[in-house]
Design a protein around this motif. Sequence first.
Motif, PDB file in Angstrom:
ATOM      1  N   THR A  23       0.861  -1.174   0.000  1.00 56.82           N
ATOM      2  CA  THR A  23       0.000   0.000   0.000  1.00 56.82           C
ATOM      3  C   THR A  23       0.904   1.233   0.000  1.00 56.82           C
ATOM      4  OG1 THR A  23      -1.653  -1.172   1.290  1.00 56.82           O
ATOM      5  CG2 THR A  23      -1.814   1.216   1.243  1.00 56.82           C
ATOM      6  N   GLU A  25       1.214   5.191   0.660  1.00 60.51           N
ATOM      7  CA  GLU A  25       0.590   6.328   1.325  1.00 60.51           C
ATOM      8  C   GLU A  25       1.594   7.459   1.420  1.00 60.51           C
ATOM      9  OE1 GLU A  25      -2.439   4.034   4.383  1.00 60.51           O
ATOM     10  OE2 GLU A  25      -0.752   5.142   5.186  1.00 60.51           O
ATOM     11  N   ASP A  66      -3.030   8.569  -1.357  1.00 64.32           N
ATOM     12  CA  ASP A  66      -2.786   7.138  -1.278  1.00 64.32           C
ATOM     13  C   ASP A  66      -3.058   6.509  -2.632  1.00 64.32           C
ATOM     14  OD1 ASP A  66      -5.533   7.320  -1.311  1.00 64.32           O
ATOM     15  OD2 ASP A  66      -5.844   5.843   0.260  1.00 64.32           O
ATOM     16  N   LYS A  67      -2.593   5.304  -2.774  1.00 65.83           N
ATOM     17  CA  LYS A  67      -2.749   4.575  -4.025  1.00 65.83           C
ATOM     18  C   LYS A  67      -3.232   3.174  -3.675  1.00 65.83           C
ATOM     19  CE  LYS A  67      -0.201   3.259  -8.156  1.00 65.83           C
ATOM     20  NZ  LYS A  67       1.078   3.251  -8.829  1.00 65.83           N
ATOM     21  N   CYS A  68      -4.122   2.651  -4.475  1.00 65.36           N
ATOM     22  CA  CYS A  68      -4.653   1.309  -4.224  1.00 65.36           C
ATOM     23  C   CYS A  68      -3.512   0.304  -4.090  1.00 65.36           C
ATOM     24  CB  CYS A  68      -5.578   0.878  -5.360  1.00 65.36           C
ATOM     25  SG  CYS A  68      -7.056   1.867  -5.489  1.00 65.36           S
ATOM     26  N   PRO A  69      -3.734  -0.678  -3.246  1.00 62.82           N
ATOM     27  CA  PRO A  69      -2.688  -1.691  -3.069  1.00 62.82           C
ATOM     28  C   PRO A  69      -2.400  -2.452  -4.354  1.00 62.82           C
ATOM     29  CG  PRO A  69      -4.449  -1.975  -1.462  1.00 62.82           C
ATOM     30  CD  PRO A  69      -4.890  -0.932  -2.420  1.00 62.82           C
ATOM     31  N   ALA A  70      -1.178  -2.825  -4.492  1.00 62.87           N
ATOM     32  CA  ALA A  70      -0.763  -3.696  -5.586  1.00 62.87           C
ATOM     33  C   ALA A  70      -0.388  -5.024  -4.956  1.00 62.87           C
ATOM     34  CB  ALA A  70       0.429  -3.102  -6.319  1.00 62.87           C
ATOM     35  N   ASP A  71      -0.564  -6.073  -5.688  1.00 68.40           N
ATOM     36  CA  ASP A  71      -0.183  -7.353  -5.126  1.00 68.40           C
ATOM     37  C   ASP A  71       0.744  -8.101  -6.060  1.00 68.40           C
ATOM     38  OD1 ASP A  71      -2.172  -7.782  -6.981  1.00 68.40           O
ATOM     39  OD2 ASP A  71      -2.962  -9.535  -5.969  1.00 68.40           O
TER      40      ASP A  71
END
Length: 80
Positions: A23, A25, A66-71
């Motif tokens: 995540t 932030e 913030d930026k959406c989580p990457a997986d």
Amino acid sequence: MKVLMIIDNCYMAKIRRFVTLTTWEWREAELTEEQLVEYKAYQNDETGEIEEPEWVEELEFELTKDKCPADEYEDELIED
């Protein structure tokens, strides 16, 4: 009478996935003039003698972006 038992050694193959979530932030905190001078001295220290000021951990950081989580994931075949 004897009973003959045959045990079938069947198993179900499995696959395991290890997932890492990241995540992003961005947080900001306001500094006083004194804190700015002290932090710049820490940042510009090329000798490594000046440690990060203790008050940095005590600052109240506010979320600004913030930026959406990457997986990322890694699969592993499990054969028992």
